[in-house]
Design a protein around this motif. Structure first.
Motif, PDB file in Angstrom:
ATOM      1  N   SER A   7       0.838  -1.229   0.096  1.00  0.00           N
ATOM      2  CA  SER A   7      -0.139   0.081  -0.027  1.00  0.00           C
ATOM      3  C   SER A   7       0.976   1.223  -0.027  1.00  0.00           C
ATOM      4  N   ARG A   8       0.449   2.485  -0.248  1.00  0.00           N
ATOM      5  CA  ARG A   8       0.716   3.625  -0.649  1.00  0.00           C
ATOM      6  C   ARG A   8      -0.109   4.732   0.285  1.00  0.00           C
ATOM      7  N   PRO A   9       0.521   5.660   0.819  1.00  0.00           N
ATOM      8  CA  PRO A   9      -0.382   6.835   1.732  1.00  0.00           C
ATOM      9  C   PRO A   9      -1.280   7.257   0.828  1.00  0.00           C
ATOM     10  N   THR A  10      -1.156   7.207  -0.682  1.00  0.00           N
ATOM     11  CA  THR A  10      -2.166   7.601  -1.423  1.00  0.00           C
ATOM     12  C   THR A  10      -3.432   6.755  -1.787  1.00  0.00           C
ATOM     13  N   ASP A  11      -3.121   5.739  -1.197  1.00  0.00           N
ATOM     14  CA  ASP A  11      -4.287   4.295  -1.226  1.00  0.00           C
ATOM     15  C   ASP A  11      -5.180   4.742  -0.092  1.00  0.00           C
ATOM     16  N   TYR A  12      -4.880   5.549   0.909  1.00  0.00           N
ATOM     17  CA  TYR A  12      -5.888   5.361   2.131  1.00  0.00           C
ATOM     18  C   TYR A  12      -7.282   5.823   1.853  1.00  0.00           C
ATOM     19  N   SER A  13      -7.526   6.713   0.893  1.00  0.00           N
ATOM     20  CA  SER A  13      -9.086   7.098   0.742  1.00  0.00           C
ATOM     21  C   SER A  13      -9.749   5.942   0.243  1.00  0.00           C
ATOM     22  N   ARG A  14      -9.385   5.219  -0.611  1.00  0.00           N
ATOM     23  CA  ARG A  14      -9.853   3.912  -1.355  1.00  0.00           C
ATOM     24  C   ARG A  14      -9.846   2.818  -0.244  1.00  0.00           C
ATOM     25  N   LEU A  15      -8.877   2.660   0.585  1.00  0.00           N
ATOM     26  CA  LEU A  15      -8.779   1.514   1.682  1.00  0.00           C
ATOM     27  C   LEU A  15     -10.038   1.822   2.709  1.00  0.00           C
ATOM     28  N   ILE A  16     -10.201   3.113   3.235  1.00  0.00           N
ATOM     29  CA  ILE A  16     -11.241   3.280   3.925  1.00  0.00           C
ATOM     30  C   ILE A  16     -12.610   3.303   3.644  1.00  0.00           C
ATOM     31  N   THR A  17     -12.537   3.037   2.291  1.00  0.00           N
ATOM     32  CA  THR A  17     -13.989   2.905   1.818  1.00  0.00           C
ATOM     33  C   THR A  17     -14.287   1.479   1.747  1.00  0.00           C
ATOM     34  N   LEU A  18     -13.181   0.645   1.484  1.00  0.00           N
ATOM     35  CA  LEU A  18     -13.234  -0.658   1.613  1.00  0.00           C
ATOM     36  C   LEU A  18     -13.450  -1.281   2.937  1.00  0.00           C
ATOM     37  N   GLN A  19     -12.859  -0.527   3.961  1.00  0.00           N
ATOM     38  CA  GLN A  19     -12.889  -1.048   5.249  1.00  0.00           C
ATOM     39  C   GLN A  19     -14.478  -0.968   5.830  1.00  0.00           C
ATOM     40  N   GLN A  20     -15.176  -0.013   5.292  1.00  0.00           N
ATOM     41  CA  GLN A  20     -16.559   0.083   5.714  1.00  0.00           C
ATOM     42  C   GLN A  20     -17.269  -1.139   5.634  1.00  0.00           C
ATOM     43  N   SER A  21     -16.970  -2.328   4.961  1.00  0.00           N
ATOM     44  CA  SER A  21     -17.408  -3.459   5.009  1.00  0.00           C
ATOM     45  C   SER A  21     -17.157  -4.422   5.812  1.00  0.00           C
ATOM     46  N   LEU A  22     -16.243  -3.888   6.544  1.00  0.00           N
ATOM     47  CA  LEU A  22     -15.889  -5.014   7.849  1.00  0.00           C
ATOM     48  C   LEU A  22     -16.869  -4.963   9.031  1.00  0.00           C
ATOM     49  N   VAL A  23     -17.232  -5.713   9.772  1.00  0.00           N
ATOM     50  CA  VAL A  23     -17.949  -5.849  10.977  1.00  0.00           C
ATOM     51  C   VAL A  23     -17.104  -4.792  11.966  1.00  0.00           C
ATOM     52  N   PRO A  25     -14.305  -2.663  11.904  1.00  0.00           N
ATOM     53  CA  PRO A  25     -12.794  -2.059  11.347  1.00  0.00           C
ATOM     54  C   PRO A  25     -12.298  -1.086  12.199  1.00  0.00           C
ATOM     55  N   SER A  26     -10.941  -0.750  12.005  1.00  0.00           N
ATOM     56  CA  SER A  26     -10.183  -0.021  12.979  1.00  0.00           C
ATOM     57  C   SER A  26      -9.670   1.040  12.166  1.00  0.00           C
ATOM     58  N   PRO A  27     -10.222   2.088  11.825  1.00  0.00           N
ATOM     59  CA  PRO A  27      -9.546   3.246  11.058  1.00  0.00           C
ATOM     60  C   PRO A  27      -8.485   3.655  11.377  1.00  0.00           C
ATOM     61  N   GLN A  28      -8.148   3.982  12.570  1.00  0.00           N
ATOM     62  CA  GLN A  28      -6.928   4.563  13.259  1.00  0.00           C
ATOM     63  C   GLN A  28      -5.574   3.514  12.885  1.00  0.00           C
ATOM     64  N   LEU A  29      -5.775   2.262  13.187  1.00  0.00           N
ATOM     65  CA  LEU A  29      -4.966   1.200  12.693  1.00  0.00           C
ATOM     66  C   LEU A  29      -4.580   1.298  11.501  1.00  0.00           C
ATOM     67  N   LEU A  30      -5.674   1.152  10.537  1.00  0.00           N
ATOM     68  CA  LEU A  30      -5.251   1.173   8.983  1.00  0.00           C
ATOM     69  C   LEU A  30      -4.436   2.509   8.632  1.00  0.00           C
ATOM     70  N   GLN A  31      -5.151   3.535   9.079  1.00  0.00           N
ATOM     71  CA  GLN A  31      -4.229   5.076   8.828  1.00  0.00           C
ATOM     72  C   GLN A  31      -2.632   5.040   9.307  1.00  0.00           C
ATOM     73  N   THR A  32      -2.639   4.321  10.538  1.00  0.00           N
ATOM     74  CA  THR A  32      -1.212   4.296  11.225  1.00  0.00           C
ATOM     75  C   THR A  32      -0.094   3.477  10.229  1.00  0.00           C
ATOM     76  N   VAL A  33      -0.934   2.088   9.960  1.00  0.00           N
ATOM     77  CA  VAL A  33       0.003   1.272   9.277  1.00  0.00           C
ATOM     78  C   VAL A  33       0.379   1.857   7.664  1.00  0.00           C
ATOM     79  N   VAL A  34      -0.666   2.309   6.911  1.00  0.00           N
ATOM     80  CA  VAL A  34      -0.323   2.772   5.722  1.00  0.00           C
ATOM     81  C   VAL A  34       0.460   3.866   5.726  1.00  0.00           C
TER      82      VAL A  34
END
Length: 124
Positions: A7-23, A25-34
């Motif tokens: 992943s790249r930092p520029t992918d974050y907006s798309r990843l957060i959209t995909l993350q919404q399908s999860l029961v 989700p941990s947006p802050q974890l995703l943001q930190t790792v990416v």
């Protein structure tokens, strides 16, 4: 065969959209790792046109980052609305050294059943 890449930092907006399908989700974890790639890694599944259609997010489990991971993962409980989301599944993974945890795996519904999730898991 489907393609994937780190992943790249520029992918974050798309990843957060995909993350919404999860029961749970941990947006802050995703943001930190990416953004930092310091407590884990994220691979993305991409189409021929380079569109991100899925991701696998995993974190390392060392003493140094265990507390930070716990804090970031626990915040996911505040984002869970079980009545509005249909879960496709969940997984827990530890690598051979016991140092990795699969935190999230998400594939866009239109791209499921193509081996994308399996490919990401194999790559980890």
């Amino acid at each position: 065969m489907t393609a994937y890449r780190p992943s790249r930092p520029t992918d974050y907006s798309r990843l957060i959209t995909l993350q919404q399908s999860l029961v749970s989700p941990s947006p802050q974890l995703l943001q930190t790792v990416v953004a930092t790639q310091t407590i884990g890694n994220c691979l993305v599944s991409i189409t021929e046109t380079q569109t991100v259609v899925g991701y696998a997010l995993w974190v390392t489990s060392t003493e140094q980052v265990a507390e930070e991971i716990s804090t970031l993962s626990n915040e996911s409980k505040d984002h869970c609305d079980e009545d509005s989301v249909e879960a496709a599944g969940s997984a827990y993974m530890v690598d051979a050294t016991g140092s990795a945890h699969l935190a999230e795996l998400a594939i866009h519904p239109a791209y499921r059943r193509q081996g994308r999730g399996s490919q990401l898991l194999t790559a980890i």
